[in-house]
Write a protein that holds these residues in place. Structure first.
Motif, mmCIF file in Angstrom:
data_model
loop_
_atom_site.group_PDB
_atom_site.id
_atom_site.type_symbol
_atom_site.label_atom_id
_atom_site.label_comp_id
_atom_site.label_asym_id
_atom_site.label_seq_id
_atom_site.Cartn_x
_atom_site.Cartn_y
_atom_site.Cartn_z
ATOM 1 N N LYS A 39 0.741 -1.261 0.079
ATOM 2 C CA LYS A 39 -0.110 0.033 -0.026
ATOM 3 C C LYS A 39 0.906 1.165 -0.042
ATOM 4 C CE LYS A 39 -4.155 1.863 1.943
ATOM 5 N NZ LYS A 39 -5.184 1.621 3.180
ATOM 6 N N ILE A 40 1.959 1.002 0.754
ATOM 7 C CA ILE A 40 2.859 2.473 1.077
ATOM 8 C C ILE A 40 3.486 2.518 -0.675
ATOM 9 C CG2 ILE A 40 4.983 3.278 2.054
ATOM 10 C CD1 ILE A 40 4.121 1.348 4.521
ATOM 11 N N ILE A 41 4.035 1.146 -1.066
ATOM 12 C CA ILE A 41 4.851 1.449 -2.328
ATOM 13 C C ILE A 41 3.854 2.034 -3.314
ATOM 14 C CG2 ILE A 41 5.563 -0.052 -4.426
ATOM 15 C CD1 ILE A 41 6.915 -1.937 -2.181
ATOM 16 N N ASP A 42 2.457 1.635 -3.417
ATOM 17 C CA ASP A 42 1.668 2.034 -4.572
ATOM 18 C C ASP A 42 1.492 3.623 -4.295
ATOM 19 O OD1 ASP A 42 1.278 0.166 -6.030
ATOM 20 O OD2 ASP A 42 -0.532 -0.770 -5.341
ATOM 21 N N ALA A 43 1.262 4.194 -3.087
ATOM 22 C CA ALA A 43 1.217 5.428 -2.694
ATOM 23 C C ALA A 43 2.316 6.176 -3.124
ATOM 24 C CB ALA A 43 0.871 5.825 -1.191
ATOM 25 N N ALA A 66 17.406 15.271 -12.301
ATOM 26 C CA ALA A 66 16.562 15.011 -11.389
ATOM 27 C C ALA A 66 15.367 13.997 -11.970
ATOM 28 C CB ALA A 66 15.750 16.102 -11.120
ATOM 29 N N LEU A 67 15.151 14.055 -12.985
ATOM 30 C CA LEU A 67 14.175 12.978 -13.675
ATOM 31 C C LEU A 67 14.662 11.566 -13.649
ATOM 32 C CD1 LEU A 67 12.719 14.377 -17.137
ATOM 33 C CD2 LEU A 67 11.423 13.661 -14.967
ATOM 34 N N GLU A 68 16.002 11.512 -14.018
ATOM 35 C CA GLU A 68 16.900 10.210 -13.963
ATOM 36 C C GLU A 68 16.852 9.732 -12.460
ATOM 37 O OE1 GLU A 68 21.302 9.070 -15.388
ATOM 38 O OE2 GLU A 68 20.203 10.643 -16.636
ATOM 39 N N ARG A 69 16.844 10.442 -11.634
ATOM 40 C CA ARG A 69 17.036 9.919 -10.230
ATOM 41 C C ARG A 69 15.525 9.475 -9.816
ATOM 42 N NH1 ARG A 69 17.792 14.262 -6.935
ATOM 43 N NH2 ARG A 69 18.791 15.593 -8.502
ATOM 44 N N LEU A 70 14.718 9.961 -10.271
ATOM 45 C CA LEU A 70 13.221 9.649 -9.853
ATOM 46 C C LEU A 70 12.885 8.417 -10.453
ATOM 47 C CD1 LEU A 70 11.060 12.867 -9.830
ATOM 48 C CD2 LEU A 70 11.655 11.404 -7.687
ATOM 49 N N ARG A 71 13.334 8.214 -11.870
ATOM 50 C CA ARG A 71 13.196 7.097 -12.576
ATOM 51 C C ARG A 71 13.539 5.883 -12.062
ATOM 52 N NH1 ARG A 71 12.928 10.183 -17.961
ATOM 53 N NH2 ARG A 71 10.644 10.700 -18.093
ATOM 54 N N ALA A 72 14.978 5.955 -11.686
ATOM 55 C CA ALA A 72 15.652 5.079 -11.060
ATOM 56 C C ALA A 72 15.042 4.666 -9.716
ATOM 57 C CB ALA A 72 17.191 5.298 -10.633
ATOM 58 N N HIS A 73 14.439 5.595 -8.985
ATOM 59 C CA HIS A 73 13.685 5.100 -7.742
ATOM 60 C C HIS A 73 12.440 4.648 -8.124
ATOM 61 C CE1 HIS A 73 12.371 5.734 -3.608
ATOM 62 N NE2 HIS A 73 11.138 6.548 -3.807
ATOM 63 N N VAL A 74 11.680 5.106 -9.065
ATOM 64 C CA VAL A 74 10.421 4.192 -9.578
ATOM 65 C C VAL A 74 10.933 2.670 -9.760
ATOM 66 C CG1 VAL A 74 8.644 4.000 -11.465
ATOM 67 C CG2 VAL A 74 9.443 5.988 -10.392
ATOM 68 N N SER A 76 13.395 0.820 -8.935
ATOM 69 C CA SER A 76 13.506 0.345 -7.667
ATOM 70 C C SER A 76 12.462 -0.299 -7.101
ATOM 71 C CB SER A 76 14.825 0.847 -6.792
ATOM 72 O OG SER A 76 14.133 1.188 -5.618
ATOM 73 N N ILE A 77 11.531 0.667 -6.632
ATOM 74 C CA ILE A 77 10.329 0.206 -5.934
ATOM 75 C C ILE A 77 9.398 -0.708 -6.554
ATOM 76 C CG2 ILE A 77 10.370 2.091 -4.025
ATOM 77 C CD1 ILE A 77 8.362 3.728 -5.675
ATOM 78 N N ARG A 78 9.270 -0.397 -7.985
ATOM 79 C CA ARG A 78 8.615 -1.427 -8.931
ATOM 80 C C ARG A 78 9.239 -2.762 -8.810
ATOM 81 N NH1 ARG A 78 7.791 1.757 -14.143
ATOM 82 N NH2 ARG A 78 5.720 2.958 -13.779
ATOM 83 N N ARG A 79 10.316 -2.819 -8.736
ATOM 84 C CA ARG A 79 11.192 -4.251 -8.509
ATOM 85 C C ARG A 79 10.754 -4.884 -7.072
ATOM 86 N NH1 ARG A 79 15.403 -2.515 -11.519
ATOM 87 N NH2 ARG A 79 16.591 -1.589 -9.582
ATOM 88 N N GLU A 80 10.799 -4.148 -6.102
ATOM 89 C CA GLU A 80 10.204 -4.440 -4.854
ATOM 90 C C GLU A 80 8.875 -5.021 -4.865
ATOM 91 O OE1 GLU A 80 10.477 -1.811 -1.575
ATOM 92 O OE2 GLU A 80 10.113 -3.155 0.024
ATOM 93 N N LYS A 81 8.236 -4.265 -5.546
ATOM 94 C CA LYS A 81 6.545 -4.774 -5.446
ATOM 95 C C LYS A 81 6.497 -5.970 -6.196
ATOM 96 C CE LYS A 81 2.212 -3.153 -7.413
ATOM 97 N NZ LYS A 81 1.401 -2.084 -8.239
ATOM 98 N N ALA A 82 7.090 -6.072 -7.355
ATOM 99 C CA ALA A 82 7.034 -7.449 -7.912
ATOM 100 C C ALA A 82 7.681 -8.565 -7.144
ATOM 101 C CB ALA A 82 7.907 -7.348 -9.477
#
Ligand SMILES: [Zn+2]
Length: 333
Positions: A39-43, A66-74, A76-82
């Motif tokens: 739930k936290i990840i989705d938010a 800044a975009l690159e950093r945000l995309r890398a963050h996305v 990594s949390i997508r991987r965690e979600k999967a």
């Protein structure tokens, strides 16, 4: 008439989308209860996504990094979600919206704005009052065909047992759907007494081809004759009848169920010939199911009709004990 159908169909799409959204909401709730971290990840994914859009729009010179950093963050949390999902044995698609039709995403229109084939098929089902068949298609398809229902004991004078015979018919019907686009693939005529699986196999064929996006008209010969008569003799043109009439010629597949139960006379003979022959000339496939044997057909219908059927249709014979009686006697035992 037709515009009413369209309104009804658009409403159906709305209901389908609502149904799938509700199903997703339920799945989400289930997953969040089991894996609260998601739930936290989705938010987070939602807020980062908004951030990315904001930065991309602002067009600042330092926005690229800044975009690159945000995309890398996305990522990594997508991987965690999967990881979390699969660890708990949820398929990855579990948290995604499912569509009844992937092509138009249940809107009825494809990406170019044209009517999706599923829309056309719905329209046909309404024009032909095929909704009863739509229900049958859900349960009667190649996946649910059960060979065990057919006896593996010799039957009458036949060389094959009913089970061997039906399994041969089944594979011919399957290869008919697989080679559907091949103009040299013959049409099919399924013949034999009632209760031997002819209609079930017709449903299997219809379902397989509708799923591939082909336009299928499935109708009893009785009702087809009704359409032909209305088209020919009504003084006022009814749009639904006209559309149904045209589809007898234009549908990718026409399934004529129960040929021989309609009244045969000079009118029906010439109209039926016209349909079968036009479809042959335009390489459109036809499947006929009938209780009549090839010999009966040559006696009931004109020579022109029976010779076309002999030359361009693969005959599939059905024999054995009426399955409806067999299952009844099993129930009573
Ligand atoms: Zn569609």
């Amino acid at each position: 008439m037709k515009s009413n159908y369209i309104k009804e169909i658009l409403k159906e799409y709305e209901q389908i989308r609502k149904k799938n959204e509700q199903a997703l909401a339920l799945r989400r709730k289930e997953v969040y209860e089991k894996i609260p971290r998601l739930k936290i990840i989705d938010a987070e994914l939602a807020s980062v996504g908004a951030g990315i859009a904001r930065i991309a729009l602002s067009g600042n010179s330092d926005s690229a990094s800044a975009l690159e950093r945000l995309r890398a963050h996305v990522d990594s949390i997508r991987r965690e979600k999967a990881f979390l999902l699969t660890e708990d044995n949820f398929p990855l698609s579990y948290m995604e919206l499912q569509y009844d039709c992937e092509v138009c995403r249940d809107t009825g229109f494809d990406s170019s704005g044209a009517r999706c084939n599923c829309f056309k098929q719905k329209l046909i089902s309404k024009a032909y009052r095929m909704s009863n068949i739509e229900d049958a298609l859900k349960t009667e398809n190649f996946e649910t065909f059960n060979l065990d229902l057919f006896s593996d004991k010799p039957y009458a004078e036949e060389k094959l047992t009913p089970r061997q015979n039906i399994s041969q018919n089944l594979s011919i019907c399957e290869s008919f759907t697989l080679n559907f686009g091949n103009p040299r693939e013959k049409n099919l005529i399924l013949y034999g007494q009632p209760g031997l699986g002819k209609t079930f196999l017709c449903n299997c064929i219809a379902k397989a081809l509708i799923d591939k996006g082909h336009i299928v008209v499935y109708q009893t010969s009785f009702r087809i004759l009704e359409i032909l008569e209305k088209h020919k003799f009504s003084r006022e043109k009814d749009l639904a009848v006209e559309m149904a009439y045209e589809l007898l010629f234009d549908a990718d597949l026409l399934i004529i169920d129960d040929l021989g139960t309609e009244m045969t006379n000079a009118f029906t003979n010439s109209e039926l010939f016209n349909i079968l022959n036009s479809r042959l000339l335009s390489s459109k496939k036809t499947v006929i199911s009938t209780n009549l044997s090839p010999l009966d057909i040559s006696q009931v219908y004109s020579h022109r009709i029976s010779s076309r059927i002999n030359a361009y249709y693969t005959p599939l014979e059905f024999f054995g004990r009426d399955l409806r009686l067999v299952s009844q006697s099993k129930k009573h035992r």
